[in-house]
Write a protein that holds these residues in place. Structure first.
Motif, PDB file in Angstrom:
ATOM      1  N   ALA A   9       7.652 -11.304  -7.900  1.00 22.83           N
ATOM      2  CA  ALA A   9       6.384 -11.517  -7.197  1.00 22.83           C
ATOM      3  C   ALA A   9       6.390 -10.797  -5.850  1.00 22.83           C
ATOM      4  O   ALA A   9       5.401 -10.157  -5.470  1.00 22.83           O
ATOM      5  CB  ALA A   9       6.124 -13.010  -6.997  1.00 22.83           C
ATOM      6  N   ALA A  10       7.497 -10.892  -5.119  1.00 17.81           N
ATOM      7  CA  ALA A  10       7.599 -10.223  -3.825  1.00 17.81           C
ATOM      8  C   ALA A  10       7.493  -8.701  -3.982  1.00 17.81           C
ATOM      9  O   ALA A  10       6.839  -8.021  -3.179  1.00 17.81           O
ATOM     10  CB  ALA A  10       8.907 -10.596  -3.140  1.00 17.81           C
ATOM     11  N   ALA A  11       8.129  -8.173  -5.032  1.00 16.84           N
ATOM     12  CA  ALA A  11       8.042  -6.735  -5.295  1.00 16.84           C
ATOM     13  C   ALA A  11       6.612  -6.336  -5.664  1.00 16.84           C
ATOM     14  O   ALA A  11       6.104  -5.299  -5.224  1.00 16.84           O
ATOM     15  CB  ALA A  11       9.009  -6.346  -6.408  1.00 16.84           C
ATOM     16  N   GLY A  12       5.958  -7.165  -6.486  1.00 22.01           N
ATOM     17  CA  GLY A  12       4.574  -6.887  -6.853  1.00 22.01           C
ATOM     18  C   GLY A  12       3.661  -6.884  -5.649  1.00 22.01           C
ATOM     19  O   GLY A  12       2.769  -6.021  -5.516  1.00 22.01           O
ATOM     20  N   ILE A  13       3.856  -7.834  -4.739  1.00 23.95           N
ATOM     21  CA  ILE A  13       3.053  -7.895  -3.518  1.00 23.95           C
ATOM     22  C   ILE A  13       3.286  -6.657  -2.660  1.00 23.95           C
ATOM     23  O   ILE A  13       2.352  -6.109  -2.065  1.00 23.95           O
ATOM     24  CB  ILE A  13       3.377  -9.182  -2.743  1.00 23.95           C
ATOM     25  N   HIS A 222       0.589  -5.250 -11.073  1.00 24.43           N
ATOM     26  CA  HIS A 222       0.113  -6.287 -11.983  1.00 24.43           C
ATOM     27  C   HIS A 222       1.166  -6.658 -13.035  1.00 24.43           C
ATOM     28  O   HIS A 222       1.250  -7.822 -13.447  1.00 24.43           O
ATOM     29  CB  HIS A 222      -1.177  -5.825 -12.670  1.00 24.43           C
ATOM     30  N   VAL A 223       1.958  -5.695 -13.477  1.00 25.71           N
ATOM     31  CA  VAL A 223       3.048  -6.004 -14.405  1.00 25.71           C
ATOM     32  C   VAL A 223       4.053  -6.945 -13.743  1.00 25.71           C
ATOM     33  O   VAL A 223       4.489  -7.945 -14.324  1.00 25.71           O
ATOM     34  CB  VAL A 223       3.744  -4.713 -14.876  1.00 25.71           C
ATOM     35  N   LEU A 224       4.420  -6.626 -12.499  1.00 31.16           N
ATOM     36  CA  LEU A 224       5.371  -7.470 -11.779  1.00 31.16           C
ATOM     37  C   LEU A 224       4.813  -8.882 -11.569  1.00 31.16           C
ATOM     38  O   LEU A 224       5.519  -9.879 -11.752  1.00 31.16           O
ATOM     39  CB  LEU A 224       5.718  -6.831 -10.431  1.00 31.16           C
ATOM     40  N   LEU A 240       4.679 -16.524  -0.980  1.00 37.41           N
ATOM     41  CA  LEU A 240       5.178 -15.148  -0.944  1.00 37.41           C
ATOM     42  C   LEU A 240       4.065 -14.155  -0.618  1.00 37.41           C
ATOM     43  O   LEU A 240       4.346 -13.018  -0.210  1.00 37.41           O
ATOM     44  CB  LEU A 240       5.833 -14.790  -2.282  1.00 37.41           C
ATOM     45  N   GLU A 241       2.798 -14.567  -0.792  1.00 39.90           N
ATOM     46  CA  GLU A 241       1.691 -13.690  -0.447  1.00 39.90           C
ATOM     47  C   GLU A 241       1.745 -13.278   1.023  1.00 39.90           C
ATOM     48  O   GLU A 241       1.265 -12.207   1.406  1.00 39.90           O
ATOM     49  CB  GLU A 241       0.353 -14.382  -0.728  1.00 39.90           C
ATOM     50  N   TYR A 242       2.339 -14.118   1.862  1.00 42.86           N
ATOM     51  CA  TYR A 242       2.410 -13.812   3.288  1.00 42.86           C
ATOM     52  C   TYR A 242       3.278 -12.594   3.586  1.00 42.86           C
ATOM     53  O   TYR A 242       3.170 -11.993   4.648  1.00 42.86           O
ATOM     54  CB  TYR A 242       2.955 -15.016   4.058  1.00 42.86           C
ATOM     55  N   ILE A 246       4.125  -8.294   6.358  1.00 43.43           N
ATOM     56  CA  ILE A 246       5.322  -7.546   6.752  1.00 43.43           C
ATOM     57  C   ILE A 246       5.215  -6.104   6.283  1.00 43.43           C
ATOM     58  O   ILE A 246       5.509  -5.157   7.027  1.00 43.43           O
ATOM     59  CB  ILE A 246       6.579  -8.213   6.176  1.00 43.43           C
ATOM     60  N   TRP A 247       4.761  -5.930   5.028  1.00 43.66           N
ATOM     61  CA  TRP A 247       4.607  -4.569   4.516  1.00 43.66           C
ATOM     62  C   TRP A 247       3.532  -3.812   5.281  1.00 43.66           C
ATOM     63  O   TRP A 247       3.652  -2.603   5.518  1.00 43.66           O
ATOM     64  CB  TRP A 247       4.275  -4.606   3.024  1.00 43.66           C
TER      65      TRP A 247
END
Length: 281
Positions: A9-13, A222-224, A240-242, A246-247
Motif C-alpha cells: 500500500a505504501a509503495a502504491g501511494i 492500482h495493482v499495488l 498510510l495515505e498520509y 512525504i513524497w
C-alpha cells in the motif's frame, strides 16, 4: 502478517503520488476533463497490453456490475481531485485529501463491519495532525486568495476516494486483481471520453510522454493497492495515505528545488509515526 500489505500500500501511494505531480503539471496546460480523458486513455492502453500478456479471462456478471459502480466513483474522484490540483497549492490539496482516512475507517465500519481499535484511531489522528503542521507552516507564509471551488472539489474527492478504497477492499477479496485494474482504467475512460472530447484543446506533442507516464504509474499504483487491500482491512491501511505528503515534499525538493521548512520536517515525523503505528501488530 500486516507488513506485506502495508508495504504494498505504501509503495502504491508513492507511485500514485508521482502520478499526481505529473497531473498537476499538465493541469496547468489543459482543462480538467481533457487531463482525465488522456490519463485514463493511456492507462487503458497499458492495461490492454498487460491483459494481452497475462490473459486473466473474462469477468463474471457480478464482477462487471460491482466494478462498474467503482468506475463511476473513480471518475468523480479523479475529476474533483484534478480540478483541485489546478486550483489550489499542492500542500493545501493534500491536507484536504487527507481527510479520506477518517472516511475510510467510517465506511469500513458501516459497509464491511470492520472493527476500528484505538490504535487505528490514534494513527489517523497523529497523521492528520502531521498534515496540519506541514500545511499551516507552508500556507502561513503566503497570502494567496483561496479558491473555495477548489476546496469543495478536494473535499468531494476525499469522500469518494475513501468510498472507492472500501469498495476496493470488498471486491479485492472476490475478484482477480487484474479485473479490478481493468475497470479502474477502462471504465472511467469510457465515462469521461465525451466530456474530454468536448473540452479538447490542441495537444502539445511534447506533453504526450507525460500522459503515457500517467497511464503507466496509474496501472502500477492500482495493482499495488488492489493486492494490498485484498489482504488487510481498509481501516488499518488508511493512515498510510498520509505518507503521500512525504513524497510530495521529496518531489518538490528533488524536481522543483523547494526547500522543506521545519514545519514540513516536524509534520513528516508525525506522519511516519502514524504509518508505523498502523502497520504494527
Amino acid at each position: 502478517m500486516i507488513f506485506g500489505p502495508a508495504l504494498r500500500a505504501a509503495a502504491g501511494i508513492a507511485v500514485l503520488s508521482i502520478m499526481d505531480a505529473v497531473i498537476k503539471g499538465m493541469s496547468a496546460h489543459y482543462p480538467t476533463f481533457q487531463v482525465a480523458f488522456l490519463r485514463f486513455m493511456c492507462g487503458s492502453l497499458v492495461v490492454a497490453g498487460v491483459v494481452a500478456v497475462l490473459k486473466p479471462g473474462w469477468p463474471n456478471r457480478e464482477t462487471v456490475a460491482a466494478n462498474a459502480i467503482r468506475s463511476v466513483i473513480a471518475v468523480v474522484t479523479a475529476l474533483s481531485f484534478f480540478y483541485a490540483l489546478g486550483q489550489l497549492p499542492l500542500a493545501e490539496t493534500l491536507v484536504l485529501s487527507f481527510l479520506s482516512p477518517m472516511f475510510i475507517a467510517l465506511f469500513g465500519m458501516l459497509m464491511l463491519r470492520e472493527r476500528v481499535d484505538s490504535r487505528i484511531v490514534g494513527a489517523i489522528a497523529i497523521g492528520f495532525l502531521g498534515t496540519l503542521v506541514v500545511v499551516f507552516g507552508q500556507t502561513g507564509e503566503t497570502g494567496a486568495a483561496r479558491s473555495w471551488t477548489g476546496v469543495a472539489a478536494a473535499l468531494v474527492s476525499a469522500i469518494t476516494y475513501a468510498l472507492s478504497l472500501v469498495l476496493l477492499r470488498q471486491r479485492a477479496q472476490r475478484d482477480k486483481f487484474l479485473h479490478i485494474v481493468i475497470f479502474q482504467n477502462i471504465g472511467p475512460f469510457i465515462l469521461v471520453a465525451p466530456f474530454g472530447l468536448w473540452a479538447w484543446q490542441p495537444l502539445n506533442t511534447a506533453h504526450l510522454p507525460w500522459f503515457l507516464l500517467m497511464g503507466v504509474l496509474g496501472v502500477i499504483g492500482h495493482v499495488l493497492m488492489a493486492t494490498a487491500y485484498a489482504k488487510a482491512e481498509a481501516a488499518r491501511l488508511a493512515p498510510l495515505e498520509y505518507t503521500a505528503l512525504i513524497w510530495a515534499v521529496l518531489i518538490g525538493y528533488g524536481v522543483f528545488s523547494e526547500i522543506p521548512t521545519w514545519a514540513t520536517l516536524g509534520g513528516g515525523i508525525l506522519i511516519v509515526a502514524a504509518a508505523m503505528l498502523t502497520s504494527r501488530r
